[in-house]
Write a protein that holds these residues in place. Structure first.
Motif, PDB file in Angstrom:
ATOM      1  N   ILE A  13       7.518  13.131  -0.740  1.00 44.74           N
ATOM      2  CA  ILE A  13       6.644  12.298   0.091  1.00 44.74           C
ATOM      3  C   ILE A  13       6.602  10.888  -0.476  1.00 44.74           C
ATOM      4  O   ILE A  13       6.673   9.905   0.270  1.00 44.74           O
ATOM      5  N   ALA A  14       6.512  10.774  -1.793  1.00 49.53           N
ATOM      6  CA  ALA A  14       6.508   9.456  -2.435  1.00 49.53           C
ATOM      7  C   ALA A  14       7.797   8.701  -2.129  1.00 49.53           C
ATOM      8  O   ALA A  14       7.768   7.514  -1.805  1.00 49.53           O
ATOM      9  N   ALA A  15       8.922   9.393  -2.198  1.00 51.56           N
ATOM     10  CA  ALA A  15      10.208   8.755  -1.897  1.00 51.56           C
ATOM     11  C   ALA A  15      10.236   8.280  -0.443  1.00 51.56           C
ATOM     12  O   ALA A  15      10.740   7.184  -0.147  1.00 51.56           O
ATOM     13  N   GLY A  16       9.675   9.065   0.456  1.00 54.85           N
ATOM     14  CA  GLY A  16       9.609   8.656   1.857  1.00 54.85           C
ATOM     15  C   GLY A  16       8.742   7.426   2.051  1.00 54.85           C
ATOM     16  O   GLY A  16       9.061   6.549   2.874  1.00 54.85           O
ATOM     17  N   ASN A  30       0.938   6.689  -6.967  1.00 55.36           N
ATOM     18  CA  ASN A  30      -0.103   7.681  -7.208  1.00 55.36           C
ATOM     19  C   ASN A  30       0.473   9.094  -7.123  1.00 55.36           C
ATOM     20  O   ASN A  30       0.210   9.933  -7.975  1.00 55.36           O
ATOM     21  N   LEU A  31       1.268   9.357  -6.097  1.00 55.06           N
ATOM     22  CA  LEU A  31       1.858  10.691  -5.945  1.00 55.06           C
ATOM     23  C   LEU A  31       2.793  11.029  -7.097  1.00 55.06           C
ATOM     24  O   LEU A  31       2.770  12.147  -7.624  1.00 55.06           O
ATOM     25  N   TRP A  32       3.611  10.087  -7.514  1.00 60.95           N
ATOM     26  CA  TRP A  32       4.531  10.328  -8.626  1.00 60.95           C
ATOM     27  C   TRP A  32       3.781  10.587  -9.932  1.00 60.95           C
ATOM     28  O   TRP A  32       4.244  11.340 -10.787  1.00 60.95           O
ATOM     29  N   LEU A  77       0.821  -1.211   0.000  1.00 55.33           N
ATOM     30  CA  LEU A  77       0.000   0.000   0.000  1.00 55.33           C
ATOM     31  C   LEU A  77       0.855   1.261   0.000  1.00 55.33           C
ATOM     32  O   LEU A  77       0.508   2.250  -0.644  1.00 55.33           O
ATOM     33  N   LEU A  78       1.963   1.220   0.717  1.00 55.34           N
ATOM     34  CA  LEU A  78       2.881   2.359   0.707  1.00 55.34           C
ATOM     35  C   LEU A  78       3.386   2.614  -0.709  1.00 55.34           C
ATOM     36  O   LEU A  78       3.435   3.760  -1.169  1.00 55.34           O
TER      37      LEU A  78
END
Length: 115
Positions: free
Chosen positions: A101-104, A90-92, A83-84
């Motif tokens: 945030i996506a990288a995190g 989705n963010l990318w 899910l992460l």
């Protein structure tokens, strides 16, 4: 009245994969949908996302609704690497503003898998 979050979202925003139908009720203001989304369980939210946006970059849900939906799912299921990663993709897919945030999220997924 709709029996699922997906049905309410489809009525409010439309569905790229089904014919457009007129709004079926006057209670379909966006704020009613957001209230329902806010308190929905993770399975209902994921069902909506996967049915209305099956390829991540498609679908008619506004990007901010998708982002909120993934955030709510991750609050309910914070320790699921798949899910992460899904939320990160989705963010990318929807702009560079959230790349950090996506990288995190990806780092968190990798950390969970490493144990």
């Amino acid at each position: 009245m709709h029996s699922t979050l997906t049905e309410r979202a489809r009525c409010l925003y439309g569905d790229e994969y089904r014919p457009t139908s007129p709004r079926c009720s006057s209670d379909h203001d966006e704020h009613y949908f957001i209230e329902e989304l806010t308190f929905a369980d993770a399975d209902s939210i994921l069902a909506m996302l996967r049915e209305l946006c099956p390829q991540v970059v498609d679908g008619l849900l506004p990007v901010w609704v998708r982002n909120l939906a993934y955030r709510l799912v991750l609050l309910q299921r914070p320790d699921e690497p798949a899910l992460l990663r899904e939320a990160a993709h989705n963010l990318w897919s929807h702009g560079p503003d959230w790349d950090h945030i996506a990288a995190g999220l990806i780092r968190r997924a990798e950390g969970l898998e490493a144990g």
